[in-house]
Design a protein around this motif. Structure first.
Motif, mmCIF file in Angstrom:
data_model
loop_
_atom_site.group_PDB
_atom_site.id
_atom_site.type_symbol
_atom_site.label_atom_id
_atom_site.label_comp_id
_atom_site.label_asym_id
_atom_site.label_seq_id
_atom_site.Cartn_x
_atom_site.Cartn_y
_atom_site.Cartn_z
ATOM 1 N N ALA A 143 14.827 -9.177 13.306
ATOM 2 C CA ALA A 143 15.804 -8.605 14.234
ATOM 3 C C ALA A 143 17.144 -8.372 13.544
ATOM 4 C CB ALA A 143 15.979 -9.528 15.440
ATOM 5 N N LEU A 144 17.572 -9.335 12.734
ATOM 6 C CA LEU A 144 18.846 -9.193 12.032
ATOM 7 C C LEU A 144 18.800 -8.036 11.047
ATOM 8 C CD1 LEU A 144 21.672 -10.248 11.429
ATOM 9 C CD2 LEU A 144 20.658 -11.843 9.781
ATOM 10 N N PHE A 145 17.740 -7.972 10.242
ATOM 11 C CA PHE A 145 17.589 -6.872 9.294
ATOM 12 C C PHE A 145 17.532 -5.537 10.026
ATOM 13 C CE2 PHE A 145 17.105 -9.839 6.006
ATOM 14 C CZ PHE A 145 17.040 -9.190 4.796
ATOM 15 N N SER A 146 16.845 -5.498 11.151
ATOM 16 C CA SER A 146 16.700 -4.254 11.899
ATOM 17 C C SER A 146 18.037 -3.760 12.427
ATOM 18 C CB SER A 146 15.723 -4.474 13.062
ATOM 19 O OG SER A 146 15.593 -3.306 13.831
ATOM 20 N N GLY A 187 22.857 10.829 13.936
ATOM 21 C CA GLY A 187 23.041 9.413 13.658
ATOM 22 C C GLY A 187 22.074 8.542 14.435
ATOM 23 N N ALA A 188 21.795 8.908 15.702
ATOM 24 C CA ALA A 188 20.831 8.138 16.491
ATOM 25 C C ALA A 188 19.431 8.221 15.891
ATOM 26 C CB ALA A 188 20.825 8.644 17.928
ATOM 27 N N THR A 189 19.073 9.402 15.378
ATOM 28 C CA THR A 189 17.760 9.545 14.735
ATOM 29 C C THR A 189 17.646 8.662 13.495
ATOM 30 O OG1 THR A 189 17.637 11.825 15.523
ATOM 31 C CG2 THR A 189 16.141 11.192 13.743
ATOM 32 N N LEU A 191 15.337 5.195 12.795
ATOM 33 C CA LEU A 191 14.531 5.005 11.580
ATOM 34 C C LEU A 191 14.950 3.733 10.848
ATOM 35 C CD1 LEU A 191 12.426 6.144 9.603
ATOM 36 C CD2 LEU A 191 14.273 7.425 8.511
ATOM 37 N N GLY A 192 16.255 3.460 10.838
ATOM 38 C CA GLY A 192 16.731 2.243 10.188
ATOM 39 C C GLY A 192 16.285 0.980 10.900
ATOM 40 N N GLY A 202 22.376 0.042 12.079
ATOM 41 C CA GLY A 202 23.794 0.402 12.144
ATOM 42 C C GLY A 202 24.259 1.153 10.912
ATOM 43 N N GLN A 203 23.806 0.717 9.735
ATOM 44 C CA GLN A 203 24.192 1.414 8.502
ATOM 45 C C GLN A 203 23.635 2.833 8.460
ATOM 46 O OE1 GLN A 203 22.882 -1.087 5.293
ATOM 47 N NE2 GLN A 203 24.545 -2.583 5.565
ATOM 48 N N MET A 204 22.376 2.994 8.847
ATOM 49 C CA MET A 204 21.772 4.331 8.848
ATOM 50 C C MET A 204 22.451 5.242 9.866
ATOM 51 S SD MET A 204 19.434 4.482 6.513
ATOM 52 C CE MET A 204 18.367 5.823 6.985
ATOM 53 N N PHE A 205 22.826 4.690 11.014
ATOM 54 C CA PHE A 205 23.551 5.483 12.011
ATOM 55 C C PHE A 205 24.889 5.949 11.461
ATOM 56 C CE2 PHE A 205 26.774 5.657 15.352
ATOM 57 C CZ PHE A 205 26.227 6.609 16.201
ATOM 58 N N ALA A 206 25.617 5.049 10.821
ATOM 59 C CA ALA A 206 26.926 5.415 10.260
ATOM 60 C C ALA A 206 26.775 6.450 9.156
ATOM 61 C CB ALA A 206 27.626 4.164 9.740
ATOM 62 N N LEU A 207 25.779 6.294 8.285
ATOM 63 C CA LEU A 207 25.581 7.243 7.194
ATOM 64 C C LEU A 207 25.176 8.623 7.717
ATOM 65 C CD1 LEU A 207 23.665 5.018 4.604
ATOM 66 C CD2 LEU A 207 26.022 5.825 4.444
ATOM 67 N N GLY A 208 24.224 8.654 8.640
ATOM 68 C CA GLY A 208 23.744 9.945 9.142
ATOM 69 C C GLY A 208 24.801 10.695 9.926
#
Length: 242
Positions: free
Chosen positions: A89-92, A66-68, A72-73, A97-103
């Protein structure tokens, strides 16, 4: 109460021995029958883990994955914010957070499913597809929850399809017989740019090449002999003319 007169201890005797000898009989008997109370051994500071080891084996690698994906997200979200002329910054932060949750959710649910099917080393390819499909559905549900209730069902369907299709493609690439390694299975596939040779065939090719080299060496030796013979004959003819 009668006073107790203590006798003067003799030389070489301890005072405690004298007191014990002059104590009443009932007290001495109770002291003799008491078990030896050993001082409790000091307890070592045992390291207590917050979660069981079996759960830690799933949580720790899932957090790393998830951290990886989250990292990337972060970069992807910043780039998307710059392209859309929005706060990077907001988009990042949101995409990270979404990519961390998905991974992390996908990897954790896939490991749980693989263990339920018997372990990754003993599982069949079809079971891997099922595990990846279930993991994709869980990840899609998590992503749908983050993006809104309306996206839960479409997220489950889409990510389940992506997970199962991706595992089918991975099985097709890494397909191999049970007695072969992954490298051998890939080299024997039609997608490999090189050809796999067993040890016996490689030794046979080397022997054929060595035989060819020996034949060429023999031909060169014969040519050298012929040249020397011709040179000697020419020398003799010159001597005869003289």
């Amino acid at each position: 109460m009668k006073p107790v007169v203590l006798a003067k201890p003799e030389e070489g005797k301890d005072v405690n021995q004298v007191v014990a000898a002059t104590a009443p009989v009932s007290q001495r008997q109770s002291q003799e029958h008491l078990p030896n109370q050993a001082s409790p051994a000091p307890r070592q500071n045992e390291k207590r883990e917050l979660l069981p080891p079996e759960l830690m084996e799933i949580v720790t690698p899932s957090l790393k994955v998830g951290a990886t994906f989250g990292t990337l997200g972060l970069f992807t979200g910043a780039a998307a914010g710059i392209i859309r002329s929005a706060p990077p910054a907001l988009f990042s932060v949101v995409m990270g957070g979404q990519m961390f949750a998905l991974g992390s959710s996908y990897y954790a649910s896939r490991m749980v499913a693989l263990r339920a099917f018997g372990g990754e080393n003993e599982i069949r390819p079809a079971d891997k597809v099922k595990a990846s499909t279930v993991a994709g559905g869980v990840a899609g549900m998590v992503g749908g929850v983050l993006r809104g209730p309306k996206n839960i069902v479409p997220g489950i369907i889409c990510f389940s399809v992506f997970g199962g299709a991706g595992q089918l493609l991975a099985n097709a690439i890494n397909w191999k017989p049970s007695s072969e390694s992954t490298t051998e299975g890939f080299l024997k596939s039609k997608w490999s740019p090189v050809t796999f040779l067993p040890d016996e065939e490689y030794q046979k090719i080397l022997k054929e090449k060595l035989l060819r080299v020996e034949v060429e060496i023999a031909i060169v030796d014969d040519n050298i002999k012929e040249l020397r013979t011709a040179e000697e004959q020419s020398k003799k003819q010159q001597e005869d003319h003289k």
